[in-house]
Scaffold this motif. Structure first.
Motif, PDB file in Angstrom:
ATOM      1  N   MET A   1      71.131  11.855  71.444  1.00 37.14           N
ATOM      2  CA  MET A   1      69.695  11.789  71.643  1.00 37.14           C
ATOM      3  C   MET A   1      69.102  13.194  71.690  1.00 37.14           C
ATOM      4  O   MET A   1      69.816  14.191  71.798  1.00 37.14           O
ATOM      5  CB  MET A   1      69.356  11.065  72.937  1.00 37.14           C
ATOM      6  N   GLN A   2      67.780  13.246  71.620  1.00 37.83           N
ATOM      7  CA  GLN A   2      67.033  14.499  71.763  1.00 37.83           C
ATOM      8  C   GLN A   2      65.780  14.212  72.563  1.00 37.83           C
ATOM      9  O   GLN A   2      65.132  13.191  72.359  1.00 37.83           O
ATOM     10  CB  GLN A   2      66.649  15.064  70.397  1.00 37.83           C
ATOM     11  N   PHE A   3      65.446  15.099  73.495  1.00 36.72           N
ATOM     12  CA  PHE A   3      64.186  14.951  74.225  1.00 36.72           C
ATOM     13  C   PHE A   3      63.378  16.234  74.099  1.00 36.72           C
ATOM     14  O   PHE A   3      63.923  17.317  73.893  1.00 36.72           O
ATOM     15  CB  PHE A   3      64.436  14.614  75.705  1.00 36.72           C
ATOM     16  N   ARG A   4      62.056  16.093  74.190  1.00 36.26           N
ATOM     17  CA  ARG A   4      61.154  17.250  74.119  1.00 36.26           C
ATOM     18  C   ARG A   4      60.216  17.206  75.314  1.00 36.26           C
ATOM     19  O   ARG A   4      59.627  16.175  75.622  1.00 36.26           O
ATOM     20  CB  ARG A   4      60.359  17.257  72.816  1.00 36.26           C
ATOM     21  N   ILE A   5      60.067  18.348  75.967  1.00 32.14           N
ATOM     22  CA  ILE A   5      59.184  18.487  77.124  1.00 32.14           C
ATOM     23  C   ILE A   5      58.112  19.512  76.766  1.00 32.14           C
ATOM     24  O   ILE A   5      58.416  20.623  76.342  1.00 32.14           O
ATOM     25  CB  ILE A   5      59.978  18.966  78.356  1.00 32.14           C
TER      26      ILE A   5
END
Length: 265
Positions: A63-67
């Motif tokens: 997965m990848q998350f962006r903040i």
């Protein structure tokens, strides 16, 4: 392991970052993150993976998350904010890319793994939008679990390729920027793995050819990174571009592959 003359945190200065990026397109700083901070970063990474986030992208192998900093989402990741709100990086980036007045505007975490076969994290490519990215390994990372790979010096030639390509009236969305894996060596592109212990910092110019490397079955890689951005930030323009690019790729059924510099070099 790839070594540089500036592998100590004490040598992390604007001059060393600038010189390494200007010459090679990449700089590595081992043992950059102290053990206590590393523990905090891992905890924030784990929490971010489980927190509801409409910008999170889940796929079969991770997965990848962006903040986003501008969306006031950094309250949940104070260690990441302190790590990437770095004056040395800001000053070095502004000297290399004066038009990039913003840095640390988003934090991206990636978790990639392989279960039953060797998997590449990404294609060998250079980015459509040139930026400077800073990435930290959260675990010991080598060629078995996706060590970052970069072709030193290719950022200069790709910059000329970009200028000449656009000067001929071509659209940015049609610029070939991906190299097929079986053609990398044939084009004389020498990809170097950048291995490092947990806490290693990598700073690189996305104009150079780079890739996430290969992950062997049973292995995984966790990283966090941030990037520079045009001033003022153009999130909506960036989003519209990505929508157009992804839609075009669905219509074509394939990516646009780079096939040598040809007349554009």
């Amino acid at each position: 392991m790839k070594k540089t003359a500036f592998s100590k945190k004490a040598n992390f200065t604007k001059e060393t970052v600038f010189n390494e990026l200007d010459q090679n397109g990449v700089a590595i700083f081992e043992n950059f993150v102290d053990p206590a901070t590393l523990v905090g970063l891992r905890e924030e990474f784990k929490a971010a993976c489980h927190r509801r986030n409409r910008r999170a992208e889940h796929h079969k192998n991770g997965m990848q998350f962006r903040i986003l900093a501008e969306a006031d989402e950094t309250q949940h990741v104070p260690e990441m904010k302190d790590l990437f709100a770095n004056d040395v990086l800001m000053r070095a980036i502004r000297e290399i890319l004066p038009e990039h007045g913003a840095y640390g505007v988003d934090y991206v975490g990636t978790w990639d793994r392989a279960e039953d076969k060797i998997l590449p994290i990404t294609h060998t490519h250079f980015d459509y939008f040139r930026t400077i990215k800073a990435m930290v390994y959260l675990d010991d990372t080598d060629e078995n679990n996706g060590a970052f790979r970069f072709a030193a010096g290719t950022h200069h030639r790709n910059a000329r390729f970009r200028r000449n390509f656009l000067a001929k009236g071509h659209a940015l969305t049609s610029m070939p920027n991906i190299v097929k894996s079986d053609q990398v060596a044939g084009h004389g592109i020498e990809m170097q793995p950048y291995c490092g212990a947990a806490g290693t910092l990598l700073v690189f110019d996305t104009e150079g050819f780079h890739t996430g490397g290969m992950i062997r079955p049973g292995e995984a890689r966790r990283t966090i990174r941030s990037r520079s951005l045009f001033d003022p930030p153009t999130w909506w323009q960036d989003t519209k571009f990505r929508m157009r690019r992804n839609w075009r790729r669905r219509l074509r059924g394939s990516y646009i592959y780079w096939n040598g510099y040809g007349d554009y070099a």
